[in-house]
Design an enzyme around this catalytic site. Structure first.
Site, short mmCIF file in Angstrom:
data_model
loop_
_atom_site.label_atom_id
_atom_site.label_comp_id
_atom_site.label_asym_id
_atom_site.label_seq_id
_atom_site.Cartn_x
_atom_site.Cartn_y
_atom_site.Cartn_z
N TRP A 16 0.82 -1.22 0.00
CA TRP A 16 0.00 0.00 0.00
C TRP A 16 0.85 1.26 0.00
CZ3 TRP A 16 -4.29 -1.31 4.21
CH2 TRP A 16 -5.08 -2.36 3.72
N LYS A 17 2.14 1.13 0.24
CA LYS A 17 3.05 2.28 0.34
C LYS A 17 2.48 3.29 1.35
CE LYS A 17 4.83 1.15 -4.17
NZ LYS A 17 5.43 1.57 -5.44
N GLU A 177 11.48 -6.18 -9.11
CA GLU A 177 10.72 -4.97 -9.47
C GLU A 177 11.62 -4.03 -10.27
OE1 GLU A 177 7.21 -4.37 -6.56
OE2 GLU A 177 8.93 -3.28 -5.82
N GLY A 244 1.55 -2.55 -6.29
CA GLY A 244 1.46 -1.24 -5.64
C GLY A 244 0.09 -0.63 -5.85
O1 LIG Z 1 6.59 -0.88 -6.14
C1 LIG Z 1 5.68 -1.64 -6.38
C2 LIG Z 1 5.25 -2.65 -5.40
O2 LIG Z 1 6.15 -2.76 -4.37
C3 LIG Z 1 4.95 -1.57 -7.67
O3 LIG Z 1 4.17 -0.43 -7.66
P1 LIG Z 1 3.08 -0.24 -8.84
O4 LIG Z 1 2.28 -1.52 -8.90
O5 LIG Z 1 2.26 0.93 -8.38
O6 LIG Z 1 3.84 0.01 -10.08
#
Ligand SMILES: O=C(CO)COP(=O)(O)O
Length: 264
Positions: A16-17, A177, A244
């Site tokens: 979820w950051k 990633e 993300g």
């Molecule tokens: O950094 C991510 C998951 O840790 C990927 O982010 P996104 O799926 O928003 O590109």
């Protein structure tokens, strides 16, 4: 499609950051709980990685409703306790029932200058508290343009796994990633994902043995959504996704968890 071996149950983890209050986290977990059925949990492990401030609320929701949803944190201190203002220890996360913690995410490497030694110390701090580290590796655009992605990621794997024993390595999760694909909408092709994930598995066999390499789950992350997950999961060495942005949308995340129903 080459399915993951039974010992490698796919894992879909939502990072979820820095999004959402603890109240919003409860609402999101409730929506996920409503969308995910028994059959989904049988087919895949599903985890969410909320910000620190929401973990306790997620734990309460999961416990109260006996959800099969797993959860974890996005970072852990390399230290056990003491005068480290702002840090959160592995023991604290374990007490909250965390199953996973991401270490070495590119956003932490980039904005907090975390190097391979720090990533290794954090991975070992997680393991010491029986939390599975999700070790993130990935190359930037410059490295990708020069064709150095495999060497770059393997060097990060080597650095992250120093002094980690074969027994400890067995339960690890590694996430590939590519930095240029994170939050950009620029998704790596399934072949790009397989190239690095396959190389990581080969490296695990070299560092440890074939048994460890067979057991470690390797995820892909970077702009994963319902529209591209099936092709990525069709790759032999991709065992799940670190998601993300799309993990903040419960409908989209449930779709990702049900990738089997989607066209490749
Ligand atoms: O950094 C991510 C998951 O840790 C990927 O982010 P996104 O799926 O928003 O590109």
């Amino acid at each position: 499609m080459a399915p993951a071996t039974p010992s490698r149950k796919p894992l879909m983890a939502g990072n979820w950051k820095m999004n959402g209050s603890h109240l919003e986290a409860i609402a999101l977990v409730q929506k996920l709980a409503f969308g995910l059925k028994e059959a989904d949990y049988e087919a895949v492990d599903v985890a969410v990685l909320p910000p620190f401030t929401a973990i306790r609320s997620v734990q309460t929701s999961v416990d109260a409703d006996r959800l099969q949803l797993l959860y974890g944190a996005q970072d852990v201190s390399q230290h056990a306790s003491g005068a480290y203002t702002g840090e959160v220890s592995g023991a604290m996360l374990a007490k909250l029932g965390c199953s996973f913690v991401t270490v070495g995410h590119s956003e932490r490497r980039q904005y907090h200058s975390e190097d391979d030694a720090t990533v290794n110390a954090k991975a070992r701090a997680a393991i010491a508290n029986e939390i599975v580290p999700i070790v993130c590796v990935g190359e930037g655009l410059e490295v990708r343009k020069a064709g150095g992605q495999v060497a770059h990621c393997l060097a990060q794997v080597d650095g992250a796994l120093e002094k980690i024993t074969a027994e400890q390595a067995r339960t690890l999760v590694i996430a590939y990633e590519p930095v240029w694909a994170i939050g950009t909408g620029e998704v790596a092709t399934p072949q790009d994902a397989q190239e690095v994930c396959g190389a990581v598995r080969t490296r695990l066999a070299e560092l440890y043995d074939g048994g460890v390499a067979d057991q470690v789950r390797i995820l892909y992350g970077g702009s994963v959504k319902g529209a591209n997950i099936a092709g990525i999961m069709a790759q032999a060495d991709v065992d799940g996704a670190l998601v993300g942005g799309a993990s903040l949308d419960p409908g989209e995340f449930v779709k990702i968890c049900r990738y089997r129903d989607l066209p490749v």
